[in-house]
Design a protein around this motif. Structure first.
Motif, mmCIF file in Angstrom:
data_model
loop_
_atom_site.group_PDB
_atom_site.id
_atom_site.type_symbol
_atom_site.label_atom_id
_atom_site.label_comp_id
_atom_site.label_asym_id
_atom_site.label_seq_id
_atom_site.Cartn_x
_atom_site.Cartn_y
_atom_site.Cartn_z
ATOM 1 N N LYS A 1 0.824 -1.210 0.000
ATOM 2 C CA LYS A 1 0.000 0.000 0.000
ATOM 3 C C LYS A 1 0.858 1.260 0.000
ATOM 4 O O LYS A 1 0.555 2.233 -0.709
ATOM 5 C CB LYS A 1 -0.919 -0.004 1.224
ATOM 6 N N HIS A 2 1.931 1.258 0.788
ATOM 7 C CA HIS A 2 2.774 2.457 0.887
ATOM 8 C C HIS A 2 3.483 2.738 -0.436
ATOM 9 O O HIS A 2 3.584 3.895 -0.872
ATOM 10 C CB HIS A 2 3.788 2.277 2.018
ATOM 11 N N ILE A 3 3.959 1.682 -1.084
ATOM 12 C CA ILE A 3 4.626 1.841 -2.377
ATOM 13 C C ILE A 3 3.649 2.377 -3.411
ATOM 14 O O ILE A 3 3.955 3.310 -4.169
ATOM 15 C CB ILE A 3 5.219 0.501 -2.852
ATOM 16 N N VAL A 4 2.442 1.804 -3.426
ATOM 17 C CA VAL A 4 1.441 2.209 -4.411
ATOM 18 C C VAL A 4 0.966 3.635 -4.147
ATOM 19 O O VAL A 4 0.716 4.399 -5.083
ATOM 20 C CB VAL A 4 0.247 1.233 -4.407
ATOM 21 N N ASN A 5 0.861 4.015 -2.887
ATOM 22 C CA ASN A 5 0.498 5.397 -2.569
ATOM 23 C C ASN A 5 1.500 6.382 -3.148
ATOM 24 O O ASN A 5 1.122 7.403 -3.718
ATOM 25 C CB ASN A 5 0.412 5.582 -1.050
ATOM 26 N N ILE A 6 2.781 6.053 -2.998
ATOM 27 C CA ILE A 6 3.827 6.942 -3.529
ATOM 28 C C ILE A 6 3.725 7.037 -5.041
ATOM 29 O O ILE A 6 3.745 8.137 -5.621
ATOM 30 C CB ILE A 6 5.226 6.433 -3.103
ATOM 31 N N PHE A 7 3.603 5.869 -5.703
ATOM 32 C CA PHE A 7 3.515 5.871 -7.164
ATOM 33 C C PHE A 7 2.254 6.574 -7.650
ATOM 34 O O PHE A 7 2.286 7.334 -8.615
ATOM 35 C CB PHE A 7 3.553 4.434 -7.702
ATOM 36 N N ALA A 8 1.132 6.324 -6.971
ATOM 37 C CA ALA A 8 -0.130 6.922 -7.399
ATOM 38 C C ALA A 8 -0.095 8.439 -7.282
ATOM 39 O O ALA A 8 -0.488 9.162 -8.209
ATOM 40 C CB ALA A 8 -1.291 6.351 -6.582
ATOM 41 N N MET A 9 0.408 8.937 -6.153
ATOM 42 C CA MET A 9 0.447 10.390 -5.969
ATOM 43 C C MET A 9 1.482 11.041 -6.885
ATOM 44 O O MET A 9 1.260 12.146 -7.410
ATOM 45 C CB MET A 9 0.710 10.728 -4.506
ATOM 46 N N LEU A 10 2.622 10.372 -7.084
ATOM 47 C CA LEU A 10 3.623 10.881 -8.018
ATOM 48 C C LEU A 10 3.043 10.948 -9.423
ATOM 49 O O LEU A 10 3.172 11.964 -10.120
ATOM 50 C CB LEU A 10 4.860 9.972 -8.010
ATOM 51 N N LEU A 11 2.376 9.867 -9.821
ATOM 52 C CA LEU A 11 1.783 9.830 -11.156
ATOM 53 C C LEU A 11 0.744 10.926 -11.325
ATOM 54 O O LEU A 11 0.733 11.642 -12.330
ATOM 55 C CB LEU A 11 1.142 8.456 -11.396
ATOM 56 N N LEU A 12 -0.133 11.086 -10.343
ATOM 57 C CA LEU A 12 -1.198 12.067 -10.463
ATOM 58 C C LEU A 12 -0.662 13.492 -10.498
ATOM 59 O O LEU A 12 -1.186 14.347 -11.225
ATOM 60 C CB LEU A 12 -2.196 11.895 -9.313
ATOM 61 N N LEU A 13 0.399 13.754 -9.728
ATOM 62 C CA LEU A 13 1.015 15.084 -9.783
ATOM 63 C C LEU A 13 1.645 15.338 -11.151
ATOM 64 O O LEU A 13 1.536 16.439 -11.708
ATOM 65 C CB LEU A 13 2.067 15.235 -8.684
ATOM 66 N N LEU A 14 2.299 14.328 -11.710
ATOM 67 C CA LEU A 14 2.895 14.469 -13.038
ATOM 68 C C LEU A 14 1.812 14.628 -14.101
ATOM 69 O O LEU A 14 1.933 15.456 -15.004
ATOM 70 C CB LEU A 14 3.772 13.256 -13.352
ATOM 71 N N VAL A 15 0.737 13.837 -13.972
ATOM 72 C CA VAL A 15 -0.372 13.948 -14.917
ATOM 73 C C VAL A 15 -0.978 15.340 -14.859
ATOM 74 O O VAL A 15 -1.191 15.997 -15.888
ATOM 75 C CB VAL A 15 -1.463 12.896 -14.603
ATOM 76 N N ALA A 16 -1.272 15.790 -13.648
ATOM 77 C CA ALA A 16 -1.888 17.106 -13.481
ATOM 78 C C ALA A 16 -1.000 18.206 -14.057
ATOM 79 O O ALA A 16 -1.482 19.142 -14.701
ATOM 80 C CB ALA A 16 -2.162 17.363 -12.002
ATOM 81 N N THR A 17 0.311 18.069 -13.851
ATOM 82 C CA THR A 17 1.242 19.080 -14.362
ATOM 83 C C THR A 17 1.318 19.051 -15.881
ATOM 84 O O THR A 17 1.255 20.096 -16.541
ATOM 85 C CB THR A 17 2.649 18.855 -13.770
ATOM 86 N N VAL A 18 1.450 17.844 -16.448
ATOM 87 C CA VAL A 18 1.481 17.708 -17.904
ATOM 88 C C VAL A 18 0.187 18.233 -18.515
ATOM 89 O O VAL A 18 0.183 18.890 -19.555
ATOM 90 C CB VAL A 18 1.703 16.225 -18.302
ATOM 91 N N PHE A 19 -0.934 17.970 -17.822
ATOM 92 C CA PHE A 19 -2.235 18.370 -18.352
ATOM 93 C C PHE A 19 -2.606 19.805 -17.982
ATOM 94 O O PHE A 19 -3.727 20.242 -18.232
ATOM 95 C CB PHE A 19 -3.311 17.395 -17.893
ATOM 96 N N VAL A 20 -1.675 20.525 -17.369
ATOM 97 C CA VAL A 20 -1.777 21.982 -17.264
ATOM 98 C C VAL A 20 -0.907 22.611 -18.343
ATOM 99 O O VAL A 20 -1.330 23.531 -19.049
ATOM 100 C CB VAL A 20 -1.341 22.481 -15.875
ATOM 101 N N SER A 21 0.306 22.086 -18.506
ATOM 102 C CA SER A 21 1.251 22.637 -19.484
ATOM 103 C C SER A 21 0.743 22.506 -20.917
ATOM 104 O O SER A 21 0.827 23.451 -21.711
ATOM 105 C CB SER A 21 2.604 21.930 -19.360
ATOM 106 N N SER A 22 0.208 21.346 -21.276
ATOM 107 C CA SER A 22 -0.191 21.122 -22.663
ATOM 108 C C SER A 22 -1.374 21.997 -23.097
ATOM 109 O O SER A 22 -1.313 22.609 -24.169
ATOM 110 C CB SER A 22 -0.478 19.640 -22.916
ATOM 111 N N PRO A 23 -2.470 22.136 -22.305
ATOM 112 C CA PRO A 23 -3.525 23.036 -22.758
ATOM 113 C C PRO A 23 -3.100 24.497 -22.723
ATOM 114 O O PRO A 23 -3.576 25.303 -23.537
ATOM 115 C CB PRO A 23 -4.671 22.771 -21.776
ATOM 116 N N ALA A 24 -2.210 24.852 -21.783
ATOM 117 C CA ALA A 24 -1.722 26.243 -21.734
ATOM 118 C C ALA A 24 -1.007 26.599 -23.033
ATOM 119 O O ALA A 24 -1.200 27.698 -23.575
ATOM 120 C CB ALA A 24 -0.790 26.424 -20.536
ATOM 121 N N ASN A 25 -0.201 25.672 -23.557
ATOM 122 C CA ASN A 25 0.479 25.915 -24.833
ATOM 123 C C ASN A 25 -0.508 25.990 -25.991
ATOM 124 O O ASN A 25 -0.379 26.818 -26.894
ATOM 125 C CB ASN A 25 1.498 24.804 -25.100
ATOM 126 N N LEU A 26 -1.518 25.120 -25.985
ATOM 127 C CA LEU A 26 -2.521 25.123 -27.046
ATOM 128 C C LEU A 26 -3.328 26.423 -27.037
ATOM 129 O O LEU A 26 -3.596 27.023 -28.084
ATOM 130 C CB LEU A 26 -3.460 23.927 -26.883
#
Length: 500
Positions: free
Chosen positions: A124-149
């Motif tokens: 659970k602890h490993i998956v929590n780290i990966f899940a939150m890391l992934l979601l932060l990266l997703v959220a960041t990528v999905f802010v940068s890409s529409p901002a450029n568009l």
């Protein structure tokens, strides 16, 4: 043209036949009470219609993944079609359906809780780290890409920085609203824009006189201008359009609003097939309108947003093309919003902070927004590489959770084990060979080491599974998914399983 139409046809057939088999293998219970009704709270657990849930799921999982990924995957040539079609049918669709339905059987639990229950508490602890890391990266990528568009189609004073701040403000407002208000009201509108604009791109591509590349003996080669090997890079370039761990963070949100198990195949498996159709159209458009060198230059100059603009304007003209660009913009904005919402709820569950007051919601949400804003200053292409690896590791975890679930139920678990094992091997080889990892390159040693580590992990997974199954009685609550899961997890049997 034949490959594009044939691929879309195969995706539809995959939904009809293989999707039906996956549903039968899961053994749905149409009359079973769902979390949306049993745990209704007016905020995250809210019953919504099948059509709303489906469009929310599609927008949640899509982002720019099924567009940017296939654009970059087009550099490999028509071989990219194979991964989209086969990946969606046999990996992505199964992955999304299983996690959505397992969550439905477990109070709408997120992936870390499911991993804890089916793979053991330490995981659970490993998956929590990966899940939150992934979601932060997703959220960041999905802010940068529409901002450029958006910056590309607005006056010069609307800089990427200003647009980024405005998107974060929208996210902050939306994240404190109940899910039926934040997503249920606006996502159907966004979905209509997306579907119409994607269909317009596809129809124009077919009838504009272009020669659309097909798969044949000559085009099965690797056409990447930089000579990047197909395996494992293609599996990480086209992720959201074929198999994506990000979807495992989104499906539980929709499982909390689903009214019946019979809706699962359309909502989870079907929307993954829909994402595959989007991916096929954008991969075909990118291969058709640009040669590899030109496409590579446009991508390396910034983000694939330049390709989106060129494809839309060339195929649809200035007015309709701009509408199509807006259709692409709503994808990452909607997925970014849902990523932050998922990240907030996962973190809140992990630290034990109930999200029942706006003050508590903001205490978790604001620090996440601040971290993401800092990450937007990093080069997009670097973020994309880390996002893709974390994304596919999460997919492996999700497929292993699904495999364990089916194994304990004595169902056909190979439907999730085979794609899980393949992607596990790809993840290990990727991190061994790539600059973001050990930088060993794609050598015989890298492939061999990947095999050894993959077999070792799978052996451990098999051994713990046998131990877990031997500790359970055939009629246990754990096996039968009996309500209520939350009170059940305090029982001795659940405690023993968590130690496996």
């Amino acid at each position: 043209m034949i490959t594009l139409l044939g691929g879309i046809g195969l995706l539809i057939l995959g939904y009809i036949f293989y999707g039906s088999y996956i549903e039968k293998n899961f053994q749905i219970k149409p009359d079973r009470v769902t979390p949306a009704k049993a745990l209704r709270d007016g905020y995250d657990f809210v019953p919504m219609s099948k059509s709303k849930n489906a469009i929310i799921e599609l927008l949640n999982i899509a982002g720019t993944g099924p567009i940017f990924g296939p654009i970059m995957g087009a550099l490999y040539g028509p071989v990219a079609y194979l991964w989209i079609v086969l990946g969606c049918i046999f990996a992505g669709g199964v992955h999304d359906y299983m996690i959505g339905m397992i969550s439905l059987r477990n109070n709408g639990a997120h992936l870390p809780e499911l991993a804890s229950k089916y793979l053991g508490k330490p995981v659970k602890h490993i998956v929590n780290i990966f899940a939150m890391l992934l979601l932060l990266l997703v959220a960041t990528v999905f802010v940068s890409s529409p901002a450029n568009l958006i910056a590309d189609i607005t006056p010069s004073w609307m800089t990427v920085g200003i647009i980024t701040v405005l998107i974060f403000i929208y996210y902050l407002i939306s994240t404190v609203l109940p899910i039926d208000k934040a997503l249920g009201k606006v996502f159907p509108i966004f979905g209509a824009i997306l579907i119409i604009s994607t269909a317009a791109i596809g129809v124009s591509l077919l009838f504009s006189g272009y020669s659309i590349p097909n798969i044949n003996v000559q085009t099965m080669n690797n056409f990447h201008p930089e000579g990047t090997a197909i395996f494992p890079a293609l599996f990480f370039t086209i992720s959201c359009g074929a198999l994506s761990g990000f979807h495992a963070t989104q499906a539980p949100m929709v499982s909390r609003t689903t009214e019946g198990e019979k809706e699962g195949r359309f909502t989870f498996y079907g929307m993954m097939i829909g994402e595959g159709v989007i991916a096929m159209i954008w991969a075909a458009a990118s291969m058709t309108l640009f040669d590899g060198q030109t496409l590579n230059g446009m991508i390396n100059a910034g983000t694939p947003s330049a390709v989106v603009n060129e494809v839309s304007i060339n195929l649809l003209g200035n007015v309709v093309g701009t509408i199509a660009i807006i259709g692409v913009i709503v994808l990452p904005i909607s997925s970014g919003l849902s990523a932050f919402r998922s990240c907030r709820t996962i973190l809140a569950d992990y630290i034990g902070m109930k999200q029942d007051k706006i003050k508590k919601i903001l205490m978790v949400a604001v620090p996440l927004f601040a971290i993401s804003f800092v990450l937007t200053q990093i080069d997009f292409n670097i973020l994309w590489r880390y996002f893709n690896w974390a994304n596919q590791v999460t997919a492996v975890i999700s497929l292993l959770v699904s495999t364990r679930y089916l194994f304990l139920k004595e169902r056909n678990y190979f439907v999730t084990f085979i794609p899980g094992a393949l992607m596990l091997y790809a993840c290990i080889v990727y991190i061994i060979s790539e600059p973001i990892g050990l930088q060993m390159g794609l050598t015989p040693l890298s492939y061999t080491l990947g095999v050894v580590l993959t077999l070792g992990i799978l052996w451990l997974f098999w051994r713990t599974g046998l131990k877990q199954k031997s500790a359970l009685s055939p009629n246990s609550q754990f096996i039968n998914d009996q309500w209520p899961i939350k009170s059940f997890t305090k029982s001795k049997e659940a405690s023993d399983v968590g130690k496996s």
